[in-house]
Design a protein around this motif. Sequence first.
Motif, PDB file in Angstrom:
ATOM      1  N   ARG A  43       2.514   1.630  -3.307  1.00 16.02           N
ATOM      2  CA  ARG A  43       1.489   1.862  -4.547  1.00 16.02           C
ATOM      3  C   ARG A  43       0.883   3.193  -4.516  1.00 16.02           C
ATOM      4  N   SER A  44       0.883   4.035  -3.355  1.00 17.54           N
ATOM      5  CA  SER A  44       0.193   5.198  -3.382  1.00 17.54           C
ATOM      6  C   SER A  44       1.147   6.413  -4.015  1.00 17.54           C
ATOM      7  N   LEU A  60       3.313   5.579  -6.055  1.00 12.72           N
ATOM      8  CA  LEU A  60       3.234   5.397  -7.481  1.00 12.72           C
ATOM      9  C   LEU A  60       2.270   5.860  -8.297  1.00 12.72           C
ATOM     10  N   ALA A  61       1.065   5.740  -7.861  1.00 14.97           N
ATOM     11  CA  ALA A  61      -0.412   6.157  -8.303  1.00 14.97           C
ATOM     12  C   ALA A  61      -0.497   7.618  -8.540  1.00 14.97           C
ATOM     13  N   ARG A  62       0.159   8.431  -7.611  1.00 15.01           N
ATOM     14  CA  ARG A  62       0.497   9.950  -7.715  1.00 15.01           C
ATOM     15  C   ARG A  62       1.266  10.044  -8.816  1.00 15.01           C
ATOM     16  N   GLN A 109       2.162   8.433 -11.473  1.00 18.02           N
ATOM     17  CA  GLN A 109       1.637   8.127 -12.591  1.00 18.02           C
ATOM     18  C   GLN A 109       0.708   9.024 -13.215  1.00 18.02           C
ATOM     19  N   VAL A 110      -0.282   9.716 -12.405  1.00 19.75           N
ATOM     20  CA  VAL A 110      -1.241  10.605 -12.725  1.00 19.75           C
ATOM     21  C   VAL A 110      -0.577  11.910 -12.906  1.00 19.75           C
ATOM     22  N   ALA A 111       0.520  12.302 -12.031  1.00 20.25           N
ATOM     23  CA  ALA A 111       1.220  13.541 -12.297  1.00 20.25           C
ATOM     24  C   ALA A 111       2.111  13.680 -13.720  1.00 20.25           C
ATOM     25  N   MET A 152       1.360  11.984 -16.428  1.00 25.40           N
ATOM     26  CA  MET A 152       0.301  12.146 -17.490  1.00 25.40           C
ATOM     27  C   MET A 152      -0.151  13.723 -17.576  1.00 25.40           C
ATOM     28  N   LEU A 153      -0.475  14.299 -16.261  1.00 25.15           N
ATOM     29  CA  LEU A 153      -0.773  15.486 -16.291  1.00 25.15           C
ATOM     30  C   LEU A 153       0.305  16.570 -16.804  1.00 25.15           C
ATOM     31  N   ALA A 197      -4.898   0.326  -3.149  1.00 26.65           N
ATOM     32  CA  ALA A 197      -3.487   0.289  -3.183  1.00 26.65           C
ATOM     33  C   ALA A 197      -3.014  -1.059  -2.517  1.00 26.65           C
ATOM     34  N   ARG A 198      -3.958  -1.858  -1.965  1.00 29.56           N
ATOM     35  CA  ARG A 198      -3.562  -2.970  -1.093  1.00 29.56           C
ATOM     36  C   ARG A 198      -3.154  -4.004  -2.241  1.00 29.56           C
ATOM     37  N   HIS A 246       0.867  -1.240   0.060  1.00 31.34           N
ATOM     38  CA  HIS A 246       0.001   0.016   0.165  1.00 31.34           C
ATOM     39  C   HIS A 246       0.927   1.064   0.038  1.00 31.34           C
ATOM     40  N   HIS A 256       3.643  19.740 -11.143  1.00 34.34           N
ATOM     41  CA  HIS A 256       3.415  18.328 -11.090  1.00 34.34           C
ATOM     42  C   HIS A 256       4.872  17.770 -11.067  1.00 34.34           C
ATOM     43  N   LEU A 310      -3.412  13.230  -4.894  1.00 34.58           N
ATOM     44  CA  LEU A 310      -3.982  12.339  -5.946  1.00 34.58           C
ATOM     45  C   LEU A 310      -5.247  12.888  -6.333  1.00 34.58           C
ATOM     46  N   ASP A 332       0.319  16.303 -20.615  1.00 31.65           N
ATOM     47  CA  ASP A 332      -0.834  16.799 -21.431  1.00 31.65           C
ATOM     48  C   ASP A 332      -0.946  18.569 -21.215  1.00 31.65           C
ATOM     49  N   PRO A 373      -4.014   6.645 -15.825  1.00 28.83           N
ATOM     50  CA  PRO A 373      -5.173   7.529 -15.598  1.00 28.83           C
ATOM     51  C   PRO A 373      -6.195   7.221 -17.007  1.00 28.83           C
ATOM     52  N   ILE A 430      -8.059  15.714 -14.208  1.00 28.24           N
ATOM     53  CA  ILE A 430      -7.890  14.934 -15.459  1.00 28.24           C
ATOM     54  C   ILE A 430      -9.344  14.532 -15.806  1.00 28.24           C
ATOM     55  N   LYS A 482      -4.465   0.239  -7.620  1.00 28.17           N
ATOM     56  CA  LYS A 482      -3.382   1.329  -7.798  1.00 28.17           C
ATOM     57  C   LYS A 482      -2.029   0.911  -7.767  1.00 28.17           C
ATOM     58  N   PRO A 483      -1.138   1.374  -8.588  1.00 24.91           N
ATOM     59  CA  PRO A 483      -1.099   2.495  -9.389  1.00 24.91           C
ATOM     60  C   PRO A 483      -1.795   2.079 -10.594  1.00 24.91           C
ATOM     61  N   ARG A 488       8.492  14.934  -5.065  1.00 23.67           N
ATOM     62  CA  ARG A 488       8.224  14.527  -3.280  1.00 23.67           C
ATOM     63  C   ARG A 488       7.838  13.226  -3.397  1.00 23.67           C
ATOM     64  N   GLN A 491       5.871  17.637  -7.699  1.00 24.21           N
ATOM     65  CA  GLN A 491       4.801  16.425  -6.996  1.00 24.21           C
ATOM     66  C   GLN A 491       5.769  15.205  -7.097  1.00 24.21           C
ATOM     67  N   MET A 495      -5.248  15.955  -8.698  1.00 24.38           N
ATOM     68  CA  MET A 495      -4.752  15.705  -9.906  1.00 24.38           C
ATOM     69  C   MET A 495      -5.976  14.842 -10.699  1.00 24.38           C
TER      70      MET A 495
END
Lengths: 449, 225
Positions: free
Chosen positions: A241-242, A244-246, A248-250, A252-253, B81-82, A238, A266, B13, A256, B106, B20, B102-103, A272, A269, B16
């Motif tokens: 992944r958290s 990593l999720a941010r 990935q989104v950052a 892409m943003l 995310a688990r 967890h 971004h 998150l 674009d 998008p 999107i 996650k991840p 960090r 972000q 962001m």
Amino acid sequence: MRWYHSLSLRLLLLFWVLLFTVASSGYVLALWFSKPIEPEPVPAAVQASLAPLLSDVETFRSLTPGRLLAGDYRVAASLAPSGQERLQLDRGLAMNHRTILMRQLEAERPEQFPLGNRMLLGPFEQQDYRILLTRPITPGEREEQVLTEKQTQRVQTLALMVGSLGIAILLGAWLVMPLRRLTLAMREIAKGSEKLDLKRLPKRNDELGELARALETTAHDLAVSRDAQRRLLSDVSHELRSPLARMQVALMLSHDNDNHEEQENHMAQLGRDLERLSTIIERILSLSRLENGLVKLQREKVDTRALVEVLSKDLRYVDATEGSRLHIDTDSDWPVTESDPELLRLVIENLVRNALQYTDDRIEISCQTSANDYTMVIRDHGSGVPEDQLSQLFTPFYRADPSRNHKAGVGLGMALSLRAAAVLGGTVTARNHPDGGLEVSVNLPLTGA
Amino acid sequence: MSKLLLVDDDAELSSMLEQILTKEGFQLTLAADGETGLERALSGSYDLILLDVMLPGIDGFQLLQRLRQQARNTPVLMLTARGDDDDRVAGLELGADDYLPKPFYPKELIARVKALLRRTPATSVRQEATEFAGFVVDPANNKATCEGVELELTPTEFDILRTLVRGAGEVISKDQLSIAALGRSLAPFDRSLDVHISNIRKKLPTDPERIQTVRGRGYRILQFA
């Protein structure tokens, strides 16, 4: 376990008693079944043939042991009513069968019975003089004797066989059954079960009982550590992944977006999260190194007060306002100890940083030394931690206040401190101070363990 | 314009994702903890809820459970995310419609959201009620019965059952069902459809095996003699 609970002693005694029982029962049974030697009257024919030889009183009186009477008949004992040598016995026979000879001299009528490889006959009487005779036993009588002996041996063998079967069954029930049960329990553990079917085995107070109890404890410990591992893995995934999720989104943003300022945002972000990821990874690795004993300990003289002052200076260097919140109690008793300076700093730094992260007021650090150990106390003036969650403080990824998730650290500092202190031979405990705020105590030995 | 509710405690998150999804033409509402999320989900009329599992206060699973207890059938897409497979499927068992670990990319999130939304209005296209083997599925009134007993189904479960009933005993492949109900093909190792089927079976008044698994091919409804 007391000495009389020892399995070796019990086994020794058991074998001894069983073997003794089997041997003696074999002997007793053999006696029981063997034909007892019973005197029978001297056949009339023999009496008749001997009568003329014994009829003369003078000759009778002169008969003493060793004399050959006639044919194979020899005198074995003689008894006179008076005289210096009133009782005379054959030396050879008297050696082993004195009692029998004496008894037979007193018998009421002439009898015969085998004695060793000879046949004893008598008593014959003439005017208060008595004698006993012997002759070699005939082949026929010999055969009968051998037959009786064989029967006795057969009974003995049978008794030994039955007895040893009894031993085997007893040992089976007493030794092999528990072993079998332990083996099955072992397989259960290998399969990952926590509840073992050991019946009454753990209640035994010998080595087997001890083994059974050890097995139970092991199964429980394994289950606990397996659960902890599973939870840690889930938490680690967890935590990784958290960010990593941010990211990935950052990413892409920022792709674009043509707005330079937003792109900068971004990127910041991303930076960090990258930093956070590497911190988490580095700490998980440290934790695992500490837990698996892969840290090499350095032993040297460490001035604890100097160590804390350096830490304070470093903190102020990074962030002056944050760092100046740490107050060192210079009046308290800071010892010079023998320890690993890096690990010791790791213990204190994580606790201090933790306090800085979770509270906004001053942090106090003090120390007390006793004969063998010393205790450093880090106290903050925050809102403390709910009593029921105090013990969880040292669990990896536990955070006292989950809503401050992202401002706070990665949730590994306390766990790291505890493990590092354990490697140094000490403990870390936490409690809520009566006047508010959390108080974390590090207790360490003065000299290395 | 579709209205979405995003319940996630990760503020960075969330903001962001808001950028999107807004760009994609959705109207987004944010909630940072379980209580607020549940309150908003119950009060507002959202077309879709994006729900994180690890939340301060009540967690995503509890939120979902309470939402479904209130008979709110708003489609829910779980974000988790688990790592555990069990964790992922747990949400589906509580009545979520789909999940995204996650991840995620998008673009994948946008695709899933659109698929779930596309499916929802589709129910109103074919109005006629269908009947087979004791099942009656009535899309016009959003009602499904088995042997006369009304079934409490989530929209996804409703669509799966409708597709099976329309098949009238024919074997429907897992992929077909997934496209009809989730708006997407099944990914490898994706157990979501199996979980939905097992949820429907649990809700049947009698004979859960009347929805039969045909190994390696799909599912069908058995006609009882």
